[in-house]
Design a protein around this motif. Structure first.
Motif, short mmCIF file in Angstrom:
data_model
loop_
_atom_site.label_atom_id
_atom_site.label_comp_id
_atom_site.label_asym_id
_atom_site.label_seq_id
_atom_site.Cartn_x
_atom_site.Cartn_y
_atom_site.Cartn_z
N ALA A 130 0.49 -1.61 -0.07
CA ALA A 130 -0.11 0.23 0.51
C ALA A 130 1.06 1.02 -0.02
O ALA A 130 -0.21 2.65 0.01
N ASN A 131 2.12 1.40 -0.32
CA ASN A 131 2.93 2.56 0.19
C ASN A 131 2.57 3.59 -0.88
O ASN A 131 2.68 4.39 -0.82
N PRO A 132 2.81 2.85 -2.56
CA PRO A 132 2.08 3.37 -3.96
C PRO A 132 1.21 4.79 -3.43
O PRO A 132 0.80 5.90 -3.53
N LEU A 133 -0.55 3.75 -2.53
CA LEU A 133 -0.73 4.62 -2.27
C LEU A 133 -1.08 5.75 -1.32
O LEU A 133 -1.27 7.08 -1.46
N ARG A 134 -0.52 4.95 -0.17
CA ARG A 134 0.27 6.03 0.28
C ARG A 134 0.81 7.55 0.22
O ARG A 134 0.72 8.52 0.43
N ALA A 135 1.46 7.28 -1.24
CA ALA A 135 2.82 8.76 -1.31
C ALA A 135 1.95 9.40 -2.39
O ALA A 135 2.60 9.63 -3.03
N GLY A 136 0.51 8.91 -2.86
CA GLY A 136 -0.46 9.25 -3.62
C GLY A 136 -0.29 9.37 -5.03
O GLY A 136 -0.28 10.20 -5.81
N LEU A 137 1.34 7.77 -5.56
CA LEU A 137 1.51 8.20 -6.55
C LEU A 137 0.26 7.07 -7.15
O LEU A 137 -0.03 6.86 -8.14
N VAL A 138 -0.54 6.68 -6.96
CA VAL A 138 -1.62 6.22 -7.95
C VAL A 138 -2.94 6.20 -6.61
O VAL A 138 -2.64 6.40 -5.42
N THR A 139 -4.24 5.90 -7.20
CA THR A 139 -5.35 5.74 -5.95
C THR A 139 -5.85 4.23 -6.21
O THR A 139 -6.79 4.11 -5.11
N LYS A 140 -5.48 3.28 -7.01
CA LYS A 140 -5.17 1.40 -6.54
C LYS A 140 -4.35 1.12 -6.99
O LYS A 140 -3.52 1.61 -7.52
N ILE A 141 -4.13 -0.28 -5.68
CA ILE A 141 -2.63 -0.25 -6.25
C ILE A 141 -2.46 -1.12 -7.39
O ILE A 141 -1.64 -1.17 -7.20
N GLY A 142 -3.89 -1.97 -7.81
CA GLY A 142 -3.66 -2.20 -8.96
C GLY A 142 -3.26 -1.76 -10.36
O GLY A 142 -2.50 -2.54 -10.95
N ASP A 143 -2.49 -0.23 -9.52
CA ASP A 143 -2.55 0.39 -10.90
C ASP A 143 -0.80 0.66 -10.53
O ASP A 143 -0.41 1.38 -11.30
N TYR A 144 -0.25 -0.08 -10.03
CA TYR A 144 0.95 0.08 -9.60
C TYR A 144 1.72 -0.82 -9.84
O TYR A 144 1.14 -1.84 -9.35
N PRO A 145 2.91 -0.80 -10.68
CA PRO A 145 3.57 -2.53 -11.39
C PRO A 145 4.58 -2.65 -10.94
O PRO A 145 4.63 -3.64 -10.66
N LEU A 146 4.59 -1.89 -9.77
CA LEU A 146 5.87 -2.30 -8.93
C LEU A 146 5.94 -2.80 -7.67
O LEU A 146 6.44 -2.26 -6.81
N TRP A 147 5.37 -3.96 -7.53
CA TRP A 147 5.00 -4.10 -5.87
C TRP A 147 4.68 -6.52 -6.33
O TRP A 147 4.00 -6.31 -7.57
N ASP A 148 4.81 -7.04 -4.71
CA ASP A 148 4.16 -8.68 -5.22
C ASP A 148 3.99 -8.47 -4.13
O ASP A 148 4.76 -8.62 -3.07
N ALA A 149 3.02 -9.56 -3.67
CA ALA A 149 3.32 -10.64 -2.50
C ALA A 149 2.45 -11.82 -2.34
O ALA A 149 1.48 -12.17 -4.13
N ILE A 150 3.17 -12.90 -2.24
CA ILE A 150 2.73 -14.07 -1.76
C ILE A 150 1.41 -14.56 -2.24
O ILE A 150 0.89 -15.77 -2.35
N TRP A 151 0.55 -13.74 -0.95
CA TRP A 151 -0.71 -13.94 -0.98
C TRP A 151 -1.44 -13.45 -1.50
O TRP A 151 -2.73 -13.40 -1.57
N VAL A 152 -1.74 -12.85 -2.53
CA VAL A 152 -2.22 -12.13 -4.09
C VAL A 152 -2.02 -13.25 -4.94
O VAL A 152 -1.07 -13.77 -5.64
#
Length: 152
Positions: A130-152
């Motif tokens: 959720a870091n990109p959301l808190r930083a205001g880089l995107v409004t939905k985490i799915g819009d940010y391309p540089l993340w991943d988690a094994i639970w997704v």
């Protein structure tokens, strides 16, 4: 006063334990946004993947921000300092080659926090991605391309 084993090493950041889960944070030099482009951010992701292929760390979650990264890992057969040094080096070499530049990309050192067994890893992973959301880089985490988690 009772001294716990390895307490001095823990305070100085030079003790790490195989099988332990850590939240790692690494900042760029002077918080320069070297990884603000997808193409350059992928260089850090490639360094994470290489560490996993070499069985140095099992990646649980990560996000690459323009000026830092967060990486939740289970440490394997390498110390934290060596893992971070190799990760920084790999990303730096490929970034410098791509951008036709020289020099360091990273601040000295890194931040780490050992995750206690009772902590909810999925909650820690959600915080990371959720870091990109808190930083205001995107409004939905799915819009940010540089993340991943094994639970997704």
């Amino acid at each position: 006063m009772t001294t716990r084993p390895h307490s001095q090493q823990l305070r100085s950041g030079c003790y790490s334990q195989s099988g332990q889960i850590y939240l790692l944070t690494v900042n760029t030099r002077d918080r320069e946004p070297f990884f603000g482009r997808f193409e350059t951010g992928r260089l850090v992701v490639d360094a994470f993947r290489k560490a996993q292929e070499e069985q140095f760390a099992h990646s649980l979650a990560w996000v690459v921000m323009p000026d830092h990264f967060h990486w939740l890992i289970e440490l394997q057969e390498i110390g934290l300092s060596k893992l971070i040094a190799r990760t920084k080096s790999r990303a730096t070499v490929t970034f410098n080659r791509l951008m036709q530049r020289e020099g360091s990309l990273w601040q000295d050192g890194f931040h780490n926090r050992a995750i206690r067994k009772e902590e909810d890893l999925q909650t820690v992973a959600r915080y990371i991605v959720a870091n990109p959301l808190r930083a205001g880089l995107v409004t939905k985490i799915g819009d940010y391309p540089l993340w991943d988690a094994i639970w997704v």
